[in-house]
Design a protein around this motif. Structure first.
Motif, PDB file in Angstrom:
ATOM      1  N   SER A 457     -11.456  -3.059  -6.631  1.00 12.61           N
ATOM      2  CA  SER A 457     -10.929  -4.116  -5.763  1.00 12.61           C
ATOM      3  C   SER A 457      -9.918  -3.568  -4.761  1.00 12.61           C
ATOM      4  O   SER A 457      -8.848  -3.077  -5.159  1.00 12.61           O
ATOM      5  CB  SER A 457     -10.258  -5.207  -6.607  1.00 12.61           C
ATOM      6  OG  SER A 457      -9.502  -6.074  -5.790  1.00 12.61           O
ATOM      7  N   PRO A 458     -10.179  -3.670  -3.448  1.00 12.97           N
ATOM      8  CA  PRO A 458      -9.183  -3.255  -2.449  1.00 12.97           C
ATOM      9  C   PRO A 458      -7.905  -4.073  -2.544  1.00 12.97           C
ATOM     10  O   PRO A 458      -6.813  -3.568  -2.281  1.00 12.97           O
ATOM     11  CB  PRO A 458      -9.904  -3.470  -1.118  1.00 12.97           C
ATOM     12  CG  PRO A 458     -11.364  -3.447  -1.456  1.00 12.97           C
ATOM     13  CD  PRO A 458     -11.451  -4.060  -2.808  1.00 12.97           C
ATOM     14  N   GLN A 459      -8.042  -5.352  -2.933  1.00 12.41           N
ATOM     15  CA  GLN A 459      -6.863  -6.215  -3.032  1.00 12.41           C
ATOM     16  C   GLN A 459      -5.937  -5.754  -4.155  1.00 12.41           C
ATOM     17  O   GLN A 459      -4.698  -5.716  -3.990  1.00 12.41           O
ATOM     18  CB  GLN A 459      -7.290  -7.670  -3.263  1.00 12.41           C
ATOM     19  CG  GLN A 459      -8.024  -8.310  -2.100  1.00 12.41           C
ATOM     20  CD  GLN A 459      -9.483  -7.901  -2.016  1.00 12.41           C
ATOM     21  OE1 GLN A 459     -10.044  -7.353  -2.970  1.00 12.41           O
ATOM     22  NE2 GLN A 459     -10.111  -8.164  -0.873  1.00 12.41           N
ATOM     23  N   ASP A 460      -6.512  -5.394  -5.312  1.00 12.68           N
ATOM     24  CA  ASP A 460      -5.683  -4.864  -6.408  1.00 12.68           C
ATOM     25  C   ASP A 460      -4.970  -3.589  -5.973  1.00 12.68           C
ATOM     26  O   ASP A 460      -3.798  -3.357  -6.326  1.00 12.68           O
ATOM     27  CB  ASP A 460      -6.560  -4.558  -7.624  1.00 12.68           C
ATOM     28  CG  ASP A 460      -7.042  -5.798  -8.342  1.00 12.68           C
ATOM     29  OD1 ASP A 460      -6.579  -6.897  -7.994  1.00 12.68           O
ATOM     30  OD2 ASP A 460      -7.892  -5.675  -9.258  1.00 12.68           O
ATOM     31  N   PHE A 461      -5.675  -2.748  -5.224  1.00 15.48           N
ATOM     32  CA  PHE A 461      -5.093  -1.477  -4.778  1.00 15.48           C
ATOM     33  C   PHE A 461      -3.952  -1.725  -3.791  1.00 15.48           C
ATOM     34  O   PHE A 461      -2.909  -1.053  -3.851  1.00 15.48           O
ATOM     35  CB  PHE A 461      -6.184  -0.620  -4.143  1.00 15.48           C
ATOM     36  CG  PHE A 461      -5.824   0.822  -3.961  1.00 15.48           C
ATOM     37  CD1 PHE A 461      -5.266   1.563  -4.992  1.00 15.48           C
ATOM     38  CD2 PHE A 461      -6.043   1.457  -2.745  1.00 15.48           C
ATOM     39  CE1 PHE A 461      -4.936   2.903  -4.826  1.00 15.48           C
ATOM     40  CE2 PHE A 461      -5.730   2.795  -2.564  1.00 15.48           C
ATOM     41  CZ  PHE A 461      -5.174   3.510  -3.609  1.00 15.48           C
ATOM     42  N   VAL A 462      -4.124  -2.669  -2.891  1.00 15.60           N
ATOM     43  CA  VAL A 462      -3.064  -3.009  -1.934  1.00 15.60           C
ATOM     44  C   VAL A 462      -1.827  -3.512  -2.674  1.00 15.60           C
ATOM     45  O   VAL A 462      -0.692  -3.105  -2.373  1.00 15.60           O
ATOM     46  CB  VAL A 462      -3.566  -4.063  -0.931  1.00 15.60           C
ATOM     47  CG1 VAL A 462      -2.396  -4.651  -0.135  1.00 15.60           C
ATOM     48  CG2 VAL A 462      -4.591  -3.460   0.021  1.00 15.60           C
ATOM     49  N   HIS A 480      -8.049   0.417   1.850  1.00 12.32           N
ATOM     50  CA  HIS A 480      -9.137   1.225   1.304  1.00 12.32           C
ATOM     51  C   HIS A 480     -10.433   0.440   1.287  1.00 12.32           C
ATOM     52  O   HIS A 480     -10.482  -0.698   0.832  1.00 12.32           O
ATOM     53  CB  HIS A 480      -8.813   1.675  -0.126  1.00 12.32           C
ATOM     54  CG  HIS A 480      -9.907   2.490  -0.753  1.00 12.32           C
ATOM     55  ND1 HIS A 480     -10.168   3.783  -0.382  1.00 12.32           N
ATOM     56  CD2 HIS A 480     -10.815   2.177  -1.715  1.00 12.32           C
ATOM     57  CE1 HIS A 480     -11.181   4.244  -1.084  1.00 12.32           C
ATOM     58  NE2 HIS A 480     -11.596   3.294  -1.905  1.00 12.32           N
ATOM     59  N   GLN A 481     -11.479   1.063   1.790  1.00 15.22           N
ATOM     60  CA  GLN A 481     -12.819   0.495   1.742  1.00 15.22           C
ATOM     61  C   GLN A 481     -13.658   1.365   0.823  1.00 15.22           C
ATOM     62  O   GLN A 481     -13.952   2.509   1.161  1.00 15.22           O
ATOM     63  CB  GLN A 481     -13.445   0.451   3.135  1.00 15.22           C
ATOM     64  CG  GLN A 481     -14.808  -0.216   3.182  1.00 15.22           C
ATOM     65  CD  GLN A 481     -14.758  -1.697   2.798  1.00 15.22           C
ATOM     66  OE1 GLN A 481     -13.828  -2.396   3.163  1.00 15.22           O
ATOM     67  NE2 GLN A 481     -15.754  -2.151   2.062  1.00 15.22           N
ATOM     68  N   GLY A 542     -23.026  -9.653   0.773  1.00 15.49           N
ATOM     69  CA  GLY A 542     -21.738 -10.342   0.800  1.00 15.49           C
ATOM     70  C   GLY A 542     -20.726  -9.822  -0.182  1.00 15.49           C
ATOM     71  O   GLY A 542     -19.676 -10.442  -0.379  1.00 15.49           O
ATOM     72  N   SER A 543     -21.001  -8.681  -0.838  1.00 10.49           N
ATOM     73  CA  SER A 543     -20.053  -8.123  -1.801  1.00 10.49           C
ATOM     74  C   SER A 543     -19.975  -6.612  -1.628  1.00 10.49           C
ATOM     75  O   SER A 543     -21.000  -5.954  -1.480  1.00 10.49           O
ATOM     76  CB  SER A 543     -20.483  -8.442  -3.231  1.00 10.49           C
ATOM     77  OG  SER A 543     -19.659  -7.764  -4.166  1.00 10.49           O
ATOM     78  N   GLY A 570     -23.948 -15.764 -10.042  1.00 14.84           N
ATOM     79  CA  GLY A 570     -23.995 -14.305  -9.981  1.00 14.84           C
ATOM     80  C   GLY A 570     -24.733 -13.816  -8.748  1.00 14.84           C
ATOM     81  O   GLY A 570     -25.908 -14.144  -8.554  1.00 14.84           O
ATOM     82  N   LEU A 571     -24.049 -13.031  -7.919  1.00 17.16           N
ATOM     83  CA  LEU A 571     -24.670 -12.577  -6.668  1.00 17.16           C
ATOM     84  C   LEU A 571     -25.822 -11.609  -6.938  1.00 17.16           C
ATOM     85  O   LEU A 571     -26.912 -11.755  -6.391  1.00 17.16           O
ATOM     86  CB  LEU A 571     -23.615 -11.904  -5.783  1.00 17.16           C
ATOM     87  CG  LEU A 571     -22.498 -12.801  -5.242  1.00 17.16           C
ATOM     88  CD1 LEU A 571     -21.508 -11.970  -4.432  1.00 17.16           C
ATOM     89  CD2 LEU A 571     -23.076 -13.910  -4.368  1.00 17.16           C
TER      90      LEU A 571
END
Length: 735
Positions: A457-462, A480-481, A542-543, A570-571
């Motif tokens: 997860s980029p959000q967790d890393f941020v 981070h991507q 989309g993910s 589930g995607l």
């Protein structure tokens, strides 16, 4: 630094080292062949008797030589014409030509100098030096990878090329070190770079002047065993001042040709013996079996060269380049990375770049290089660690916990630990948690509290980056991507649908096998090589986070197959279960060597429920050797989700599946797979006691229930699932 010392000599000198190894391996055959083919002297035969036999056959004999192999060669003149032959010591007669073997001569010139004289000798010496550097650095790297010298022969995991590289190195490295060291010694001797320690006796000034004594009357020759002989030179005809020259394993001496007196003798010096031992070790002359062993070890070098190149190329693709990486001794921030598949390195590269832009000097390296005494200027140490399998250390973190435990005290620089994993798995960030716990137990001060990143997860890393920046007094934004793995297109060729009766839509999806290029076949990249139990990743629309599914087929089956249950919302599962034959999906392969049946003939106990049957069915399908397999399968109802039901009956008839036990959870008497295991407790205990390996695949609740059942079943025989895990006989793939 060790990796650099290992990598570049290997890449730059690969051709030279390969020529050295292959030519050396070929040459190692000839001393053994010579030993087998040469007539050997009988035990107790003396030099005087041997020389007499040869002199009868060849009156003009001038010299007799005995090679380390035992082969005896005589040289003579007959009416002015030179002659030579390999001698049968029993008769003194020649039995084979003494002319040099042209193949041996050609290989020797190639091995020594590439047919280029002194320049070639220097080039080959550089190749030998590169081989020595590769061997020494390789020993250090193998010890680091397996977690120390005590684990030198510990089982390996990871890509095939890496495992082959290390497996060959663990066996061959001592031989390569010996061959390269002796080669450098012999080159130095050739160019007179070593002191001349040879003891050559001074030619005698006084002799009897007599001639004509029979060889049998020469006392020294009559007492010297042929087994000790190296060379006997006869006096020049009609020259009363000349003498016999005798060389043996003990020294060199001169004998009076008239009365046989030993005029002068010089023993071999210690330096002589060292030089001869090195020559024997390198050439195999006098130690034919050792030479063959070293030759076989040398054959491993080209294989290590090929796998090493593959490892290097794969590493360049799979690990981002760390720009501006400072040395460990100069860095203010030490960033250590534990990664199995390479994704954690991407996060490390982002963090490294952000800290460098903020004015920090940063050293980024694998966790396996952990060495606090090198971090002279470090103000902080940061660990980014993923988890392998059921809580084990990832490949680049081997030995970290052992090194930490061996420290007398914790490093002074405070520590921050960030774990990477997937919350859907029970061992979520287990290794990172173990690192944090071990650091706390050691008294290592904390820079910021332990934290985790879920599914890249980029959000967790941020969020974590902001906390780190605050602790460091920096405004740190970590953008981070996650890198998307290279994918291949899979085309659906068939599908079988289940679960409608119990409102759990599930499909067995079979895709055509993608074509593999020659490079992929050699390197094992993509879908060129895979087994049941490995994983394929699907990146849903989309993910940015891929979804992983266990494979129910192997490459040899000729197709790619998975079992997918549609999860509400589930995607990945929604996209896959909506596919129709002929439609395509982008996918990538991820190895899963920790969940494999392993080799051998020991029975397998396979336990799974629902879609967890996928890899287990693949193991049964691939059981061509009819290994005993006992399968416990849990389903909701046999009319709705008895996956592979028809195949299982056929597999039983073919002997691929020894026994099938099913458990149905929707019916008059609900029964789960762990209940089926309990009901068969006596047989399960018997199989495990006899060495059976247990593989469990399915949901985490099911796996926990199976583990509890096995605790009860195995207690009477003194075993537990934990003990079996430690032995590698109990593995799980749960979600």
């Amino acid at each position: 630094m060790i990796r650099v010392l290992h990598r570049w000599p290997g890449l730059l000198a690969l051709v030279l080292v390969t020529v050295l190894a292959l030519s050396g391996a070929a040459l190692s055959i000839f001393p053994a062949a010579e030993r087998l083919s040469a007539p050997q002297a009988e035990a107790g035969l003396r030099v005087a008797e041997l020389a007499t036999r040869i002199q009868v056959a060849y009156p003009g004999v001038e010299q007799i030589r005995r090679a380390p192999s035992g082969r005896i060669t005589a040289y003579w003149f007959d009416q002015g014409t030179p002659g030579a032959a390999v001698i049968d010591p029993a008769t003194g007669q020649g039995v084979a030509s003494a002319d040099p073997n042209q193949t041996v001569r050609w290989l020797t010139n190639l091995h020594r100098s590439l047919f280029l004289g002194d320049g070639g000798r220097i080039a080959m010496a550089l190749g030998a030096a590169a081989m020595l550097v590769l061997s020494v650095s390789g020993v250090a790297l193998v010890a680091r990878r397996v977690g120390g010298w005590r684990h030198w022969f510990a089982p390996l995991r990871g890509p095939l090329a890496g495992r082959l590289h290390v497996e060959i190195a663990r066996i061959a490295v001592l031989g390569l070190m010996l061959s390269s060291t002796t080669a450098l010694w012999m080159t130095a001797s050739t160019f007179d770079l070593l002191p001349d320690g040879g003891a050559v006796p001074t030619f005698p000034n006084e002799v009897s002047g007599e001639m004509g004594a029979t060889i049998s009357d020469l006392a020294t020759l009559a007492t010297t065993p042929v087994a000790d002989l190296r060379e006997l030179s006869f006096p020049y005809p009609d020259d009363p001042t000349d003498v016999f020259t005798l060389k043996t394993d003990h020294g060199t001496g001169y004998l009076d040709q008239g009365n046989g007196a030993l005029l002068v003798w010089a023993d071999l010096t210690g330096w002589d013996r060292v030089s001869e031992t090195i020559y024997m070790l390198h050439t195999g002359q006098g130690a034919a079996m050792l030479g063959l062993v070293l030759g076989l070890m040398a054959l491993g070098l080209p294989a290590m060269g090929a796998t090493g190149v593959l490892i290097w190329l794969t590493g360049r693709r799979g690990r981002p380049r760390i720009r501006g990486n400072q040395s460990a001794a100069r860095a203010e921030t030490i960033l250590l990375v534990g990664s199995e598949g390479g994704s954690t390195w991407g996060f490390a590269a982002t963090l490294h770049a952000a800290l460098t832009d903020a004015g920090q000097s940063v050293h980024t390296a694998p966790m396996s290089t952990f060495a606090p005494d090198r971090y002279a200027r470090a103000d902080r140490i940061i660990v980014l660690a993923s988890t392998y399998g059921d809580g084990a250390s990832p490949a680049s973190a081997n030995g970290f916990l052992d090194r930490l435990a061996a420290l007398d005290h914790a490093p002074k620089a405070p520590l921050a630990v960030l774990g990477f994993g997937d919350r859907n798995f029970p061992a979520y960030c287990a290794f990172a948690k173990a690192v944090s716990a071990a650091a706390e137990a050691k008294g290592w001060s904390e820079l910021i509290p332990f934290d985790t990143v879920d599914r890249q997860s980029p959000q967790d890393f941020v969020r974590w980056g902001r906390a780190l920046g605050q602790a460091m007094g920096l405004d740190l934004e970590l953008v981070h991507q996650p890198a998307v793995p290279a994918t291949e297109t899979l085309t659906l060729i068939s599908r079988r649908d289940y679960g409608a009766e119990v409102q759990v839509p599930t499909a067995i999806l079979r895709f055509a096998l993608p074509r593999a290029t020659l490079w992929k076949r050699l390197s094992g990249a993509g879908f060129a090589r895979f087994n049941a139990g490995d994983l394929i990743g699907i990146l849903p629309e989309g993910s940015p986070v891929p979804r992983l599914y266990s494979l129910a087929s192997a490459r040899r089956d000729g197709f790619v197959e998975i079992v997918v249950r549609k999860h509400p919302g589930g995607l990945g599962s929604s996209q896959l279960t909506a596919l129709e034959p002929g439609e395509r999906v982008a996918a990538f392969l991820r190895r899963n060597p920790g969940f494999q049946p392993g080799r051998g003939s020991a029975p397998l106990i396979l336990i799974g429920a629902g879609t967890g049957i996928g890899p287990l069915a693949g193991f049964v399908r691939g059981n061509a050797r009819r290994r005993p397999i006992h399968l416990f399968f849990g389903m909701r109802h046999p009319d709705s989700d008895f996956f592979y039901g028809e195949e299982m009956r056929a597999w039983q008839q073919e002997g691929r599946l020894s026994r099938l036990v099913t458990a149905v959870s929707r019916g008059g008497r609900p029964r789960y797979v762990q209940d089926a295991v309990r009901d068969d407790a006596a047989e399960v205990a018997r199989l495990v006691r006899n060495g059976a390996r247990v593989l469990v695949c399915g949901g985490r609740d099911m796996a926990a229930g199976v583990s509890d059942a096995l605790v009860e079943i195995l207690a009477p025989v003194g075993l537990t699932p934990a003990v079996l895990k430690a032995e590698g006989r109990y593995v799980e793939d749960v979600y």
